[in-house]
Design a protein around this motif. Sequence first.
Motif, PDB file in Angstrom:
ATOM      1  N   LEU A  35       3.505   6.472  -5.379  1.00 15.50           N
ATOM      2  CA  LEU A  35       3.241   6.822  -6.775  1.00 15.50           C
ATOM      3  C   LEU A  35       2.277   8.002  -6.879  1.00 15.50           C
ATOM      4  O   LEU A  35       2.479   8.905  -7.697  1.00 15.50           O
ATOM      5  N   ILE A  36       1.243   7.994  -6.053  1.00 15.91           N
ATOM      6  CA  ILE A  36       0.262   9.082  -6.076  1.00 15.91           C
ATOM      7  C   ILE A  36       0.911  10.399  -5.659  1.00 15.91           C
ATOM      8  O   ILE A  36       0.755  11.424  -6.328  1.00 15.91           O
ATOM      9  N   VAL A  37       1.650  10.377  -4.556  1.00 13.36           N
ATOM     10  CA  VAL A  37       2.321  11.596  -4.083  1.00 13.36           C
ATOM     11  C   VAL A  37       3.377  12.046  -5.083  1.00 13.36           C
ATOM     12  O   VAL A  37       3.521  13.241  -5.366  1.00 13.36           O
ATOM     13  N   GLY A  38       4.106  11.098  -5.671  1.00 17.65           N
ATOM     14  CA  GLY A  38       5.087  11.435  -6.707  1.00 17.65           C
ATOM     15  C   GLY A  38       4.437  12.100  -7.904  1.00 17.65           C
ATOM     16  O   GLY A  38       4.964  13.071  -8.455  1.00 17.65           O
ATOM     17  N   ALA A  39       3.277  11.596  -8.312  1.00 18.51           N
ATOM     18  CA  ALA A  39       2.556  12.201  -9.439  1.00 18.51           C
ATOM     19  C   ALA A  39       2.119  13.622  -9.107  1.00 18.51           C
ATOM     20  O   ALA A  39       2.229  14.530  -9.943  1.00 18.51           O
ATOM     21  N   LEU A  40       1.640  13.833  -7.886  1.00 19.99           N
ATOM     22  CA  LEU A  40       1.224  15.175  -7.472  1.00 19.99           C
ATOM     23  C   LEU A  40       2.408  16.141  -7.427  1.00 19.99           C
ATOM     24  O   LEU A  40       2.307  17.279  -7.895  1.00 19.99           O
ATOM     25  N   ILE A  41       3.519  15.683  -6.879  1.00 20.71           N
ATOM     26  CA  ILE A  41       4.719  16.521  -6.818  1.00 20.71           C
ATOM     27  C   ILE A  41       5.195  16.860  -8.229  1.00 20.71           C
ATOM     28  O   ILE A  41       5.528  18.004  -8.529  1.00 20.71           O
ATOM     29  N   GLY A  42       5.210  15.871  -9.113  1.00 18.01           N
ATOM     30  CA  GLY A  42       5.603  16.116 -10.504  1.00 18.01           C
ATOM     31  C   GLY A  42       4.664  17.074 -11.213  1.00 18.01           C
ATOM     32  O   GLY A  42       5.098  17.936 -11.978  1.00 18.01           O
ATOM     33  N   ALA A  43       3.357  16.943 -10.962  1.00 21.11           N
ATOM     34  CA  ALA A  43       2.377  17.840 -11.585  1.00 21.11           C
ATOM     35  C   ALA A  43       2.552  19.270 -11.081  1.00 21.11           C
ATOM     36  O   ALA A  43       2.473  20.231 -11.857  1.00 21.11           O
ATOM     37  N   ILE A  44       2.812  19.416  -9.790  1.00 21.45           N
ATOM     38  CA  ILE A  44       3.047  20.751  -9.219  1.00 21.45           C
ATOM     39  C   ILE A  44       4.306  21.359  -9.827  1.00 21.45           C
ATOM     40  O   ILE A  44       4.331  22.528 -10.211  1.00 21.45           O
ATOM     41  N   ALA A  45       5.368  20.553  -9.933  1.00 16.80           N
ATOM     42  CA  ALA A  45       6.615  21.051 -10.534  1.00 16.80           C
ATOM     43  C   ALA A  45       6.392  21.447 -11.990  1.00 16.80           C
ATOM     44  O   ALA A  45       6.910  22.465 -12.441  1.00 16.80           O
ATOM     45  N   GLY A  46       5.605  20.663 -12.728  1.00 18.19           N
ATOM     46  CA  GLY A  46       5.299  21.003 -14.114  1.00 18.19           C
ATOM     47  C   GLY A  46       4.519  22.300 -14.220  1.00 18.19           C
ATOM     48  O   GLY A  46       4.755  23.107 -15.117  1.00 18.19           O
ATOM     49  N   LEU A  55       4.338  13.219   3.277  1.00 21.88           N
ATOM     50  CA  LEU A  55       3.336  12.273   2.802  1.00 21.88           C
ATOM     51  C   LEU A  55       4.059  11.116   2.143  1.00 21.88           C
ATOM     52  O   LEU A  55       4.975  11.335   1.349  1.00 21.88           O
ATOM     53  N   ALA A  56       3.644   9.906   2.463  1.00 17.36           N
ATOM     54  CA  ALA A  56       4.238   8.697   1.880  1.00 17.36           C
ATOM     55  C   ALA A  56       5.754   8.681   2.033  1.00 17.36           C
ATOM     56  O   ALA A  56       6.471   8.222   1.158  1.00 17.36           O
ATOM     57  N   GLY A  57       6.245   9.224   3.128  1.00 17.82           N
ATOM     58  CA  GLY A  57       7.677   9.226   3.394  1.00 17.82           C
ATOM     59  C   GLY A  57       8.455  10.293   2.643  1.00 17.82           C
ATOM     60  O   GLY A  57       9.682  10.296   2.669  1.00 17.82           O
ATOM     61  N   MET A  58       7.759  11.203   1.951  1.00 18.35           N
ATOM     62  CA  MET A  58       8.427  12.254   1.194  1.00 18.35           C
ATOM     63  C   MET A  58       8.128  13.610   1.823  1.00 18.35           C
ATOM     64  O   MET A  58       6.966  13.921   2.093  1.00 18.35           O
ATOM     65  N   MET A 113       0.820  -1.193   0.000  1.00 21.40           N
ATOM     66  CA  MET A 113       0.000   0.000   0.000  1.00 21.40           C
ATOM     67  C   MET A 113       0.868   1.263   0.000  1.00 21.40           C
ATOM     68  O   MET A 113       0.491   2.253  -0.600  1.00 21.40           O
ATOM     69  N   HIS A 114       2.016   1.191   0.676  1.00 28.14           N
ATOM     70  CA  HIS A 114       2.928   2.339   0.713  1.00 28.14           C
ATOM     71  C   HIS A 114       3.414   2.679  -0.694  1.00 28.14           C
ATOM     72  O   HIS A 114       3.580   3.854  -1.034  1.00 28.14           O
ATOM     73  N   PHE A 115       3.626   1.660  -1.522  1.00 28.62           N
ATOM     74  CA  PHE A 115       4.093   1.864  -2.895  1.00 28.62           C
ATOM     75  C   PHE A 115       3.082   2.683  -3.698  1.00 28.62           C
ATOM     76  O   PHE A 115       3.455   3.596  -4.429  1.00 28.62           O
ATOM     77  N   ILE A 116       1.805   2.364  -3.548  1.00 27.64           N
ATOM     78  CA  ILE A 116       0.759   3.082  -4.273  1.00 27.64           C
ATOM     79  C   ILE A 116       0.710   4.540  -3.827  1.00 27.64           C
ATOM     80  O   ILE A 116       0.608   5.450  -4.652  1.00 27.64           O
ATOM     81  N   TRP A 117       0.800   4.782  -2.511  1.00 28.61           N
ATOM     82  CA  TRP A 117       0.816   6.161  -2.005  1.00 28.61           C
ATOM     83  C   TRP A 117       2.026   6.922  -2.522  1.00 28.61           C
ATOM     84  O   TRP A 117       1.933   8.102  -2.842  1.00 28.61           O
TER      85      TRP A 117
END
Length: 84
Positions: free
Chosen positions: A7-18, A54-57, A1-5
């Motif tokens: 990925l979700i948090v990574g996608a949000l961070i990447g979208a914000i950076a974009g 969030l999610a260790g990040m 479950m941590h892996f999915i979180w």
Amino acid sequence: MHFIWSLIVGALIGAIAGAITSRGAKMGIISNILAGLIGSAIGEGLLGHWGLQLAGMAIFPSIIGAVILVLIVSAIFGRSNKRT
């Protein structure tokens, strides 16, 4: 479950950076996830683990790292596209 979180948090961070760099329209979901995850490692390596997590990040250092990564990658690929 941590892996999915992650990925979700990574996608949000990447979208914000974009969005911050005005290059988000050119990035797909996979690119957003990669930018967020790699940017998180860069940002936390440079700035440490402070602020909301969030999610260790650590969110703020991760966003800063992702912005740096997106700008560098855009400069490299933007330059190579102009030559052709």
